[in-house]
Design a protein around this motif. Sequence first.
Motif, mmCIF file in Angstrom:
data_model
loop_
_atom_site.group_PDB
_atom_site.id
_atom_site.type_symbol
_atom_site.label_atom_id
_atom_site.label_comp_id
_atom_site.label_asym_id
_atom_site.label_seq_id
_atom_site.Cartn_x
_atom_site.Cartn_y
_atom_site.Cartn_z
ATOM 1 N N TYR A 207 0.821 -1.213 0.000
ATOM 2 C CA TYR A 207 0.000 0.000 0.000
ATOM 3 C C TYR A 207 0.855 1.264 0.000
ATOM 4 O O TYR A 207 1.665 1.498 0.909
ATOM 5 N N ASP A 208 0.671 2.082 -1.030
ATOM 6 C CA ASP A 208 1.259 3.426 -1.081
ATOM 7 C C ASP A 208 2.771 3.430 -0.854
ATOM 8 O O ASP A 208 3.335 4.438 -0.407
ATOM 9 N N LYS A 209 3.438 2.295 -1.151
ATOM 10 C CA LYS A 209 4.856 2.191 -0.780
ATOM 11 C C LYS A 209 5.767 3.066 -1.622
ATOM 12 O O LYS A 209 6.887 3.368 -1.210
ATOM 13 N N LEU A 210 5.318 3.474 -2.797
ATOM 14 C CA LEU A 210 6.152 4.301 -3.654
ATOM 15 C C LEU A 210 5.897 5.793 -3.448
ATOM 16 O O LEU A 210 6.597 6.622 -4.018
ATOM 17 N N GLU A 211 4.884 6.128 -2.650
ATOM 18 C CA GLU A 211 4.560 7.520 -2.395
ATOM 19 C C GLU A 211 4.854 7.953 -0.966
ATOM 20 O O GLU A 211 5.043 9.139 -0.705
ATOM 21 N N ALA A 212 4.850 7.012 -0.039
ATOM 22 C CA ALA A 212 5.031 7.367 1.367
ATOM 23 C C ALA A 212 5.751 6.250 2.100
ATOM 24 O O ALA A 212 5.920 5.142 1.570
ATOM 25 N N TYR A 213 6.159 6.540 3.329
ATOM 26 C CA TYR A 213 6.836 5.531 4.140
ATOM 27 C C TYR A 213 5.857 4.429 4.517
ATOM 28 O O TYR A 213 4.763 4.685 5.011
ATOM 29 N N ASN A 214 6.263 3.183 4.292
ATOM 30 C CA ASN A 214 5.444 2.035 4.646
ATOM 31 C C ASN A 214 6.236 1.179 5.631
ATOM 32 O O ASN A 214 7.250 0.582 5.262
ATOM 33 N N LEU A 302 1.175 -14.086 -5.316
ATOM 34 C CA LEU A 302 2.348 -13.685 -6.097
ATOM 35 C C LEU A 302 2.774 -12.250 -5.784
ATOM 36 O O LEU A 302 3.960 -11.917 -5.872
ATOM 37 N N LEU A 303 1.824 -11.402 -5.421
ATOM 38 C CA LEU A 303 2.174 -10.034 -5.071
ATOM 39 C C LEU A 303 3.021 -10.002 -3.802
ATOM 40 O O LEU A 303 4.056 -9.333 -3.750
ATOM 41 N N ALA A 304 2.582 -10.733 -2.775
ATOM 42 C CA ALA A 304 3.344 -10.774 -1.521
ATOM 43 C C ALA A 304 4.725 -11.368 -1.745
ATOM 44 O O ALA A 304 5.716 -10.898 -1.171
ATOM 45 N N THR A 305 4.814 -12.387 -2.587
ATOM 46 C CA THR A 305 6.100 -13.012 -2.881
ATOM 47 C C THR A 305 7.042 -12.017 -3.544
ATOM 48 O O THR A 305 8.229 -11.920 -3.186
ATOM 49 N N SER A 306 6.531 -11.266 -4.494
ATOM 50 C CA SER A 306 7.350 -10.270 -5.183
ATOM 51 C C SER A 306 7.845 -9.199 -4.211
ATOM 52 O O SER A 306 9.021 -8.809 -4.253
ATOM 53 N N ASN A 307 6.972 -8.736 -3.324
ATOM 54 C CA ASN A 307 7.370 -7.716 -2.344
ATOM 55 C C ASN A 307 8.478 -8.218 -1.436
ATOM 56 O O ASN A 307 9.440 -7.495 -1.142
ATOM 57 N N PHE A 308 8.357 -9.469 -0.975
ATOM 58 C CA PHE A 308 9.348 -10.020 -0.050
ATOM 59 C C PHE A 308 10.679 -10.252 -0.769
ATOM 60 O O PHE A 308 11.754 -9.984 -0.220
ATOM 61 N N VAL A 309 10.635 -10.743 -1.992
ATOM 62 C CA VAL A 309 11.858 -10.977 -2.762
ATOM 63 C C VAL A 309 12.603 -9.669 -2.999
ATOM 64 O O VAL A 309 13.832 -9.599 -2.871
ATOM 65 N N HIS A 310 11.861 -8.636 -3.341
ATOM 66 C CA HIS A 310 12.513 -7.349 -3.606
ATOM 67 C C HIS A 310 13.088 -6.733 -2.340
ATOM 68 O O HIS A 310 14.159 -6.119 -2.368
ATOM 69 N N VAL A 606 -1.337 -4.139 -10.585
ATOM 70 C CA VAL A 606 -1.330 -5.519 -10.119
ATOM 71 C C VAL A 606 -1.659 -5.582 -8.629
ATOM 72 O O VAL A 606 -2.258 -6.559 -8.150
ATOM 73 N N GLY A 607 -1.289 -4.532 -7.881
ATOM 74 C CA GLY A 607 -1.643 -4.488 -6.467
ATOM 75 C C GLY A 607 -3.145 -4.470 -6.277
ATOM 76 O O GLY A 607 -3.684 -5.187 -5.416
ATOM 77 N N TRP A 608 -3.823 -3.677 -7.067
ATOM 78 C CA TRP A 608 -5.281 -3.613 -6.965
ATOM 79 C C TRP A 608 -5.909 -4.939 -7.401
ATOM 80 O O TRP A 608 -6.886 -5.410 -6.774
ATOM 81 N N ALA A 609 -5.384 -5.570 -8.444
ATOM 82 C CA ALA A 609 -5.906 -6.868 -8.880
ATOM 83 C C ALA A 609 -5.753 -7.915 -7.780
ATOM 84 O O ALA A 609 -6.667 -8.723 -7.532
ATOM 85 N N ALA A 610 -4.609 -7.913 -7.103
ATOM 86 C CA ALA A 610 -4.381 -8.871 -6.020
ATOM 87 C C ALA A 610 -5.327 -8.626 -4.848
ATOM 88 O O ALA A 610 -5.821 -9.571 -4.224
#
Length: 645
Positions: A207-214, A302-310, A606-610
């Motif tokens: 959520y909002d990770k590219l616009e604000a601190y998460n 797959l979204l959570a997996t991508s976030n954790f890998v990155h 893709v975040g919204w789709a997930a």
Amino acid sequence: MAALDSPLVRVERGSLQPKIIGLYHLLFKESAKPPESDGFWVEFFILKANSSALSVILTEFSAEDLLQMQSIARAVFMRGVRSLSDSNPTIVANALDTLTILIREVLAKQFTSSEVITVLVGLDRVDREFTEFVDALERIMRTGSIDLRIAALRATLSTVCCSYRTSLINFFIQRDLFAVLVQIIYDNATTSHTFEAFVLLGVLSNYDKLEAYNPYQTRLADFVDESVMQKIVVAVGKTCKEAREDYIAIADDAADGFSLESMISSYSEFAKRAKTALLQQDPQMTANNAFASLPPLSATILLATSNFVHANKYFSQVLIETKTVAQEETPFGSYISLSSYLLQHQHRSERHASYARISMLVHRILVEDSITMQKLVSIECRSSMRLCRQRQPCLPYVKGERFLVEGILDALIGAVRHNMKKALDVPMYILAIGTIHRIISQLKRLRVRLKYHWSELWKSIFSFLRFVTGSSKHLHGIQDMPVLIDDTIRVLVLAFSAGESFLSGAADYDDLFYKLIETGELLSKLSRAYDMARENSSVGTLISISEHYNNLIKERSMFSSGHLSSEHVSDIIKTGYDTLSISAQQGIDYWDRYRESDERVFLKRVGWAAVMDAQELLGRGLLPHVVPSTRVATNGNGRYAEKDV
């Protein structure tokens, strides 16, 4: 005297319904006022909640109706939140169910954030009431009974997904549920619900990770508990394997050898399909419709997996290394397998394409890192992988364990081969070709000679160049098309200039040159179609190599009668090495590392789709489970150990 009815005659007395449904109808009336009696609310929450009935009642109201009935909705919400602290577990469970449905149905209306708050709690009470609500959910997930912890987890996931586009989600961001979600994954009593916990973690961290601190991004990056990571990896692998089975159920693409049993099975299947064809005129259309409905909703993981890998390089290593003792296909092998099916069918829908691309981003991140790349070519991490063979032409079937990077290459070849169309998905192709370029660059740097069907890769790349050349009128003006073509050419130039460092032998290198000679004037036509300058360019290098060998072939043809055989051409290729000069292009093996900001628009989509898929999974009650007794074998630092997960 009137005749009496016989006691043997059946008398219709109407249908009975649970008392709670009657209370729902009594409560949710447009003219009703919220009951002030504590006795009513005690009875309301002591009775077993009927989620489907409450959902139907609330669905019938319009957004305007709910605004008019805001006092009722507020009363249910606030009384429900208070009930979450009750000592009676039955009341707590019913309050969780009631609040989940109320929030879901209110947020399903076309409300603004302020209108949602107005209906549920009121603008003047939102901070206190919603903070109390989130605190109660966290407390139940941490200290409640097993059933209540899972109910609270699902209520939290539902509320977070429903409120994803409203300001209410900020209460969950500020509360930081990371520790309690990890606890659910870690505890043997609740580890079978790793899927829900990890998906929730993925939604919150995205959520909002590219616009604000998460804060969840920071927690993911700092996390080092390998045992929890292994449980997550097992859940990811199991989910991917089950999702793959949905593709196989539509078209079984097994490539087993011939046997009497397989012949009988094939004949039976043929007879079944023949019978179906008589009743249904277009079975292919039915299959296409079935494929279009995939991937299943569980692909949200797959979204959570991508976030954790990155976020976490250590998790990337655990993802690759984890092995389940009872299976030949490792969890990451199952991930690669699902990715191959997603990539071959990604053209079927935007949702399909989003999940295919997010799976490919994980491949790119893994191959860019030198440590994880070494594990992808490690003998200890090999795995069997069932890769998609549902579209022709298929890659050669390889039985048994393989290097993981081979499976990734196969999946990428499938993406290149099976998505060529006039409305070309240029970003997807840039990602696929770019990942192939990174793999070859890393193999070159690691000096790893890979025994792989390289011929299929060159065949696919040249076929793609032939397609974009023939379709230049349609593709010429597409944004980033020159970047895609240049990236594709760079892959070939890198292969020609550094093939000895990663190809398994001279035969593979000769085949690469043979494929180039076969293309004839293709590269010159490509250069003209897209206005590519030959001087000091990658395409100029390839054209020079092609002309060098074409001149040798012409010279040989003058001294031989008739057409040159493939053996003669192969001899010319070998002898031509001595007079061939490939100009070294500085930076041909260079690439930019992955940055999330470059994928900002896609990641939001893709975040919204997930989120939507997770919400629908909850609504349908289709959440998958991981068997708690699954055992894994780890090979950290070259040592193997077995442990319960």
